[in-house]
Design a protein around this motif. Sequence first.
Motif, mmCIF file in Angstrom:
data_model
loop_
_atom_site.group_PDB
_atom_site.id
_atom_site.type_symbol
_atom_site.label_atom_id
_atom_site.label_comp_id
_atom_site.label_asym_id
_atom_site.label_seq_id
_atom_site.Cartn_x
_atom_site.Cartn_y
_atom_site.Cartn_z
ATOM 1 N N ALA A 260 3.723 -3.749 -5.715
ATOM 2 C CA ALA A 260 3.753 -3.456 -4.282
ATOM 3 C C ALA A 260 2.438 -2.828 -3.827
ATOM 4 C CB ALA A 260 4.931 -2.539 -3.958
ATOM 5 N N ASP A 261 1.897 -1.912 -4.632
ATOM 6 C CA ASP A 261 0.615 -1.284 -4.292
ATOM 7 C C ASP A 261 -0.520 -2.300 -4.299
ATOM 8 O OD1 ASP A 261 1.869 1.145 -4.049
ATOM 9 O OD2 ASP A 261 1.258 1.881 -6.031
ATOM 10 N N ALA A 262 -0.498 -3.215 -5.288
ATOM 11 C CA ALA A 262 -1.540 -4.238 -5.364
ATOM 12 C C ALA A 262 -1.477 -5.175 -4.156
ATOM 13 C CB ALA A 262 -1.400 -5.040 -6.664
ATOM 14 N N LEU A 263 -0.273 -5.503 -3.715
ATOM 15 C CA LEU A 263 -0.119 -6.323 -2.525
ATOM 16 C C LEU A 263 -0.660 -5.594 -1.287
ATOM 17 C CD1 LEU A 263 3.510 -7.671 -3.133
ATOM 18 C CD2 LEU A 263 1.411 -9.041 -3.182
ATOM 19 N N ALA A 264 -0.329 -4.314 -1.176
ATOM 20 C CA ALA A 264 -0.799 -3.535 -0.030
ATOM 21 C C ALA A 264 -2.314 -3.447 -0.012
ATOM 22 C CB ALA A 264 -0.178 -2.142 -0.076
ATOM 23 N N ASP A 265 -2.920 -3.287 -1.186
ATOM 24 C CA ASP A 265 -4.375 -3.180 -1.257
ATOM 25 C C ASP A 265 -5.054 -4.497 -0.926
ATOM 26 O OD1 ASP A 265 -4.126 -0.571 -1.992
ATOM 27 O OD2 ASP A 265 -4.534 -0.904 -4.130
ATOM 28 N N SER A 266 -4.341 -5.599 -1.023
ATOM 29 C CA SER A 266 -4.937 -6.922 -0.791
ATOM 30 C C SER A 266 -4.794 -7.393 0.628
ATOM 31 C CB SER A 266 -4.283 -7.948 -1.731
ATOM 32 O OG SER A 266 -4.482 -7.602 -3.084
ATOM 33 N N ARG A 267 -4.076 -6.635 1.455
ATOM 34 C CA ARG A 267 -3.895 -7.079 2.841
ATOM 35 C C ARG A 267 -5.208 -7.004 3.597
ATOM 36 N NH1 ARG A 267 1.048 -3.951 2.391
ATOM 37 N NH2 ARG A 267 2.796 -5.396 2.112
ATOM 38 N N PRO A 268 -5.520 -8.063 4.364
ATOM 39 C CA PRO A 268 -6.781 -8.069 5.111
ATOM 40 C C PRO A 268 -6.783 -7.034 6.226
ATOM 41 C CG PRO A 268 -5.429 -9.993 5.696
ATOM 42 C CD PRO A 268 -4.733 -9.289 4.574
#
Length: 268
Positions: A260-268
């Motif tokens: 979940a954190d990795a997804l959040a960090d990848s948001r443009p």
Amino acid sequence: VARNNFHGRTTTIISFSDDETARRGFGPYTPGFRPVPFGDAAAAADAVDERTVAILIEPIQGEAGIIVPPDDYLPRLRELCNQRNVLLIADEIQAGLARTGRTFACEHWGVVPDVYLLGKALGGGVVPLSAVVADSDVLGVLHPGEHGSTFGGNPLAAAVGSTVVSMLRRGEYQTRSTELGRHLHNRLRGLIGHGVVAVRGLGLWAGVDIDPALGTGKHLSMKLAERGVLVKDTQGATLRFAPPLVVTAEEIDWAVDQFADALADSRP
């Protein structure tokens, strides 16, 4: 054979592969294979003729992105093979040995193939070990000395494999995969709409499609590796989660939190 299959990378196997990375630059290819869509029993029936020896499938396609077939697919293939006197060969190297919550993935549909292909988990993570498993009327066509392997059947590997089989006989790991797999899938499905498009699979095996706006599967897998979570990317935008069967619920929660954190960090 089914399209989008993965059965290995030897020359005969890549002869019927759709993976150009595996095929390109190799050959000559072995003739005689007929690829049909996975999950389409009618297409398989149309491809079988009087010269057909076998139908080879993964009960759940792994490298394709953990693709679970329709519920009637394997039973219809079993019926087709019975009617046409054709062998049904199930490649359970990735899906088998308790990974999906059953000893063999085929059991989810009440199907017993004529031949099982087993490997990877059969060696218990200790030694490389594979096996072709069938009744004597099938394997009996090979006689002692007609077929062999330098790395097949050595005493240590055979002992490890026998131990793995005895552990599977207890049913403990099938139960763990079922219960913890339910928890894993519930947690992953909670991320749909938050960078995840879809979640598929059974037991402790999940294919997760990533929103392309966040990057490729490779990009996300590298971000997860930095956080201590190892996953396999495939098909460009899919991650495959396959935690060890000894994983705990707490470890699953930690891994999904990292995701979940990795997804959040990848948001443009």
